[in-house]
Design a protein around this motif. Structure first.
Motif, short mmCIF file in Angstrom:
data_model
loop_
_atom_site.label_atom_id
_atom_site.label_comp_id
_atom_site.label_asym_id
_atom_site.label_seq_id
_atom_site.Cartn_x
_atom_site.Cartn_y
_atom_site.Cartn_z
N HIS A 91 -4.52 6.57 -5.42
CA HIS A 91 -4.40 5.12 -5.52
C HIS A 91 -4.62 4.63 -6.95
N GLU A 92 -5.61 5.21 -7.59
CA GLU A 92 -5.92 4.85 -8.97
C GLU A 92 -4.73 5.12 -9.89
N GLN A 93 -4.14 6.30 -9.74
CA GLN A 93 -2.97 6.65 -10.55
C GLN A 93 -1.79 5.74 -10.24
N PHE A 94 -1.65 5.41 -8.97
CA PHE A 94 -0.56 4.53 -8.58
C PHE A 94 -0.67 3.16 -9.24
N GLN A 95 -1.90 2.62 -9.31
CA GLN A 95 -2.11 1.33 -9.96
C GLN A 95 -1.66 1.37 -11.42
N LYS A 96 -1.93 2.50 -12.08
CA LYS A 96 -1.53 2.66 -13.48
C LYS A 96 -0.01 2.69 -13.61
N VAL A 97 0.63 3.42 -12.69
CA VAL A 97 2.09 3.52 -12.71
C VAL A 97 2.70 2.15 -12.47
N LEU A 98 2.12 1.42 -11.53
CA LEU A 98 2.60 0.07 -11.22
C LEU A 98 2.52 -0.83 -12.45
N ALA A 99 1.39 -0.75 -13.16
CA ALA A 99 1.22 -1.54 -14.38
C ALA A 99 2.27 -1.15 -15.42
N GLN A 100 2.52 0.16 -15.50
CA GLN A 100 3.48 0.68 -16.47
C GLN A 100 4.91 0.21 -16.18
N ILE A 101 5.30 0.24 -14.91
CA ILE A 101 6.69 -0.14 -14.61
C ILE A 101 6.91 -1.64 -14.48
N THR A 102 5.82 -2.43 -14.41
CA THR A 102 6.00 -3.87 -14.34
C THR A 102 5.80 -4.55 -15.69
N LYS A 103 5.53 -3.76 -16.72
CA LYS A 103 5.35 -4.35 -18.06
C LYS A 103 6.70 -4.86 -18.59
N PRO A 104 6.66 -5.84 -19.51
CA PRO A 104 7.91 -6.40 -20.02
C PRO A 104 8.87 -5.33 -20.54
N LEU A 105 10.15 -5.60 -20.42
CA LEU A 105 11.17 -4.64 -20.84
C LEU A 105 11.30 -4.59 -22.35
N THR A 106 11.74 -3.45 -22.87
CA THR A 106 12.09 -3.35 -24.29
C THR A 106 13.48 -3.99 -24.43
N TRP A 107 13.94 -4.20 -25.64
CA TRP A 107 15.24 -4.84 -25.84
C TRP A 107 16.38 -4.05 -25.21
N THR A 108 16.35 -2.75 -25.39
CA THR A 108 17.42 -1.92 -24.81
C THR A 108 17.40 -2.00 -23.28
N GLU A 109 16.20 -1.97 -22.72
CA GLU A 109 16.10 -2.07 -21.27
C GLU A 109 16.60 -3.44 -20.81
N PHE A 110 16.27 -4.47 -21.59
CA PHE A 110 16.68 -5.83 -21.24
C PHE A 110 18.20 -5.96 -21.20
N VAL A 111 18.85 -5.36 -22.19
CA VAL A 111 20.31 -5.43 -22.28
C VAL A 111 20.97 -4.92 -20.99
N PHE A 112 20.38 -3.87 -20.42
CA PHE A 112 20.96 -3.28 -19.21
C PHE A 112 20.39 -3.88 -17.92
N SER A 113 19.53 -4.88 -18.05
CA SER A 113 18.94 -5.49 -16.85
C SER A 113 19.85 -6.60 -16.32
N ARG A 114 19.50 -7.11 -15.17
CA ARG A 114 20.25 -8.19 -14.53
C ARG A 114 20.29 -9.41 -15.44
N ASN A 115 19.13 -9.85 -15.93
CA ASN A 115 19.07 -11.02 -16.80
C ASN A 115 19.82 -10.79 -18.10
N GLY A 116 19.77 -9.55 -18.59
CA GLY A 116 20.51 -9.20 -19.80
C GLY A 116 22.00 -9.35 -19.57
#
Ligand SMILES: *[C@@H]1O[C@H](CO)[C@@H](O)[C@H](O)[C@H]1NC(C)=O
Length: 135
Positions: A91-116
């Motif tokens: 559970h502890e590790q999962f919380q860390k992963v969740l924080a990691q994947i919900t952090k703001p996108l980098t520019w490259t990631e943003f370009v390929f996102s829905r909002n991008g």
């Protein structure tokens, strides 16, 4: 599966989780990011499988060997969760992963996102409108 993803994407979901045991074998890993592998050492994996299914060692071994090894999967992962110890540790590790994947996108990631994609479409539309007016 593709239709489901499309529906969720249109709805505005920013994170879509696929729980696919044969992700690499089915070559779906090309389309997903990040790839999270839940890893355990082979000995624990065997013990847990035998306990869970009440199966004999040979049977459990052949089931494990029918899949790509967890060590190989681990080497292909972006994020590894070690599930060797307790459920609390998991559970502890999962919380860390969740924080990691919900952090703001980098520019490259943003370009390929829905909002991008919407921003690109919108910018193109505006540019074309301005260009038409000025010519
Ligand atoms: C992690 O290990 C626990 C046993 O401690 C098991 O019940 C659970 O299914 C495992 N979780 C994953 C995602 O493999």
């Amino acid at each position: 599966m593709l239709m489901e993803v499309l529906k969720l994407w249109i709805k505005g979901c920013s994170i879509i989780v696929f729980d696919v045991p044969l992700l690499f074998e089915a070559k779906i890993d090309k389309w997903t990011k990040p790839i999270v592998v839940i890893w355990i050492d082979p000995e624990t994996q065997l013990q847990r499988l035998m306990t869970r299914d009440g199966s004999m060692e040979e049977e459990a071994k052949s089931r494990i060997n029918a899949q790509m090894s967890l060590d190989l999967k681990r080497s292909k992962a972006d994020i590894v969760i070690d599930n060797t110890s307790s459920l609390e540790a998991l559970h502890e590790q999962f919380q860390k992963v969740l924080a990691q994947i919900t952090k703001p996108l980098t520019w490259t990631e943003f370009v390929f996102s829905r909002n991008g994609a919407f921003l690109a479409l919108f910018s193109t539309f505006v540019s074309v409108s301005i260009f038409k007016k000025s010519s």
